[in-house]
Design an enzyme around this catalytic site. Sequence first.
Site, PDB file in Angstrom:
ATOM      1  N   ARG A 245      30.751  22.853 -25.826  1.00 11.68           N
ATOM      2  CA  ARG A 245      31.085  24.118 -25.952  1.00 11.68           C
ATOM      3  C   ARG A 245      32.291  24.039 -26.844  1.00 11.68           C
ATOM      4  O   ARG A 245      32.487  24.671 -27.775  1.00 11.68           O
ATOM      5  CB  ARG A 245      30.950  25.274 -24.853  1.00 11.68           C
ATOM      6  CG  ARG A 245      29.855  25.339 -24.265  1.00 11.68           C
ATOM      7  CD  ARG A 245      28.957  26.051 -25.090  1.00 11.68           C
ATOM      8  NE  ARG A 245      29.281  27.503 -25.626  1.00 11.68           N
ATOM      9  CZ  ARG A 245      29.327  28.704 -24.997  1.00 11.68           C
ATOM     10  NH1 ARG A 245      28.809  28.814 -23.686  1.00 11.68           N
ATOM     11  NH2 ARG A 245      30.048  29.906 -25.336  1.00 11.68           N
TER      12      ARG A 245
ATOM     13  N   CYS B 104      22.323  26.324 -19.715  1.00 12.26           N
ATOM     14  CA  CYS B 104      23.536  26.772 -20.369  1.00 12.26           C
ATOM     15  C   CYS B 104      24.620  27.120 -19.558  1.00 12.26           C
ATOM     16  O   CYS B 104      25.867  27.003 -19.651  1.00 12.26           O
ATOM     17  CB  CYS B 104      23.326  27.843 -21.263  1.00 12.26           C
ATOM     18  SG  CYS B 104      22.642  29.421 -20.351  1.00 12.26           S
TER      19      CYS B 104
ATOM     20  N   GLN C  51      26.217  28.755 -27.710  1.00 10.02           N
ATOM     21  CA  GLN C  51      25.736  27.593 -26.571  1.00 10.02           C
ATOM     22  C   GLN C  51      24.566  26.735 -27.451  1.00 10.02           C
ATOM     23  O   GLN C  51      24.752  25.387 -27.423  1.00 10.02           O
ATOM     24  CB  GLN C  51      24.925  28.741 -25.956  1.00 10.02           C
ATOM     25  CG  GLN C  51      24.297  28.037 -24.707  1.00 10.02           C
ATOM     26  CD  GLN C  51      25.163  27.482 -23.579  1.00 10.02           C
ATOM     27  OE1 GLN C  51      26.245  27.871 -23.220  1.00 10.02           O
ATOM     28  NE2 GLN C  51      24.880  26.126 -23.508  1.00 10.02           N
TER      29      GLN C  51
ATOM     30  N   HIS D 154      22.859  33.983 -28.496  1.00  4.65           N
ATOM     31  CA  HIS D 154      23.766  33.336 -28.051  1.00  4.65           C
ATOM     32  C   HIS D 154      24.043  31.899 -28.847  1.00  4.65           C
ATOM     33  O   HIS D 154      23.782  30.644 -28.373  1.00  4.65           O
ATOM     34  CB  HIS D 154      23.730  32.729 -26.537  1.00  4.65           C
ATOM     35  CG  HIS D 154      24.966  32.413 -25.594  1.00  4.65           C
ATOM     36  ND1 HIS D 154      26.032  32.380 -26.505  1.00  4.65           N
ATOM     37  CD2 HIS D 154      24.854  31.956 -24.339  1.00  4.65           C
ATOM     38  CE1 HIS D 154      26.882  32.102 -25.496  1.00  4.65           C
ATOM     39  NE2 HIS D 154      26.284  31.730 -24.265  1.00  4.65           N
TER      40      HIS D 154
ATOM     41  N   ASP E 119      17.117  28.775 -18.001  1.00  4.89           N
ATOM     42  CA  ASP E 119      18.334  29.707 -17.855  1.00  4.89           C
ATOM     43  C   ASP E 119      17.986  30.829 -16.760  1.00  4.89           C
ATOM     44  O   ASP E 119      16.831  30.958 -16.404  1.00  4.89           O
ATOM     45  CB  ASP E 119      18.400  30.348 -19.225  1.00  4.89           C
ATOM     46  CG  ASP E 119      19.729  31.224 -19.421  1.00  4.89           C
ATOM     47  OD1 ASP E 119      20.513  31.068 -18.356  1.00  4.89           O
ATOM     48  OD2 ASP E 119      20.023  32.123 -19.971  1.00  4.89           O
TER      49      ASP E 119
ATOM     50  N   ARG F 240      31.972  38.994 -27.005  1.00  2.88           N
ATOM     51  CA  ARG F 240      30.904  38.959 -25.986  1.00  2.88           C
ATOM     52  C   ARG F 240      30.497  40.376 -25.740  1.00  2.88           C
ATOM     53  O   ARG F 240      31.400  41.133 -25.323  1.00  2.88           O
ATOM     54  CB  ARG F 240      31.152  38.125 -24.656  1.00  2.88           C
ATOM     55  CG  ARG F 240      30.350  38.367 -23.806  1.00  2.88           C
ATOM     56  CD  ARG F 240      30.445  37.126 -22.588  1.00  2.88           C
ATOM     57  NE  ARG F 240      29.965  35.899 -22.977  1.00  2.88           N
ATOM     58  CZ  ARG F 240      29.606  34.718 -22.376  1.00  2.88           C
ATOM     59  NH1 ARG F 240      29.712  34.749 -20.969  1.00  2.88           N
ATOM     60  NH2 ARG F 240      29.122  33.604 -22.813  1.00  2.88           N
TER      61      ARG F 240
END
Length: 308
Positions: free
Chosen positions: A296, A267, A136, A133, A228, A106
């Site tokens: 996830r 998310c 996700q 991402h 988001d 990340r």
Amino acid sequence: MSLKGKHFIDLADFKRHELRYILDTAHDLKRKQKRGEPHELLKGKSLAMIFMKSSTRTRVSFEVGMTQLGGHALYLQPSGTQLGRGETIADTAQVLSRYCDVIMARVYAHSDVTELAKYSKVPVINGLSDFLHPCQIMADMQTIEERKGSLEGLKIIYSGDSNNVSNSIMQGCTIMGMDVTIASPKGYAPSEEIMKRVDRLSKLYGTTVEVIHDPIEAVKGADVIYTDTFFSMGQERSKEKEEALMPFQVNRNLVDQAKNDVIVMHCLPAHRDEELTSDIMDDPKYSVVFDQAENRLHAQKAILALIV
Ligand code: CP
Ligand code: NVA
């Protein structure tokens, strides 16, 4: 088909049948885990996880996922490793490749994860960059399939700040045959770079991708509404951006304009009553946000099992 040895950095690196394979594996691993059937597909394997930013879901789901697959995960942060003292990403990649079977990172700059992949001898997974991402969105597509039965032909709208999550939604959903509408204020719309890539995909897969500036218009006929945070990790809060984005908030008024069986996604982490109101986030008729978080685990186990 084999995905062994492939990096998982950008959904556009995958064809529809490859993402299909990962999603089918994710559904299968979820069933196995629920039934208590052993699935130690990565016995004795190790995952190095580099976190340059905070995380709850990504960290816990990857770590628990490796345990359930019979392997092991290491949590690495710049402050506790030589990355924090300036050892390069290229050198770190070469060293970790000598010990581990797969690396997840990340990062802030997307180029950091591509650099890692360039020098790594083992597959690299993008656990979020400032651009994309992808993990996700695999979990999100698994969640949509659970609720709607299939992906093809559905309309997903994303209302809010254009960011790593909306970029990966445009890619993943387009590849899988969904129509995508992004509703963002002027100045916060997707970059030309991502639009060029997504236009190529939508031509290839015969879907539509549009960017508009009116959330009410966007939501007409929507099967899925996604939002988001207004401020992604590493971005400064500003009053100006908040004011521009507030009309794009996902709330009851917006949801009422969509199909009756629309689902609402985020998310997480959510900033309650900012991009998404609590009444919708906590309403089981619409909200699937905690299913997304759970998936996830299953989607990433599928990615790990297939690429390692
Ligand atoms: N959605 C997501 O990636 O959450 P974390 O930041 O908690 O990992
Ligand atoms: N867009 C958000 C996603 C967090 C999971 C961020 O980058 O902070």
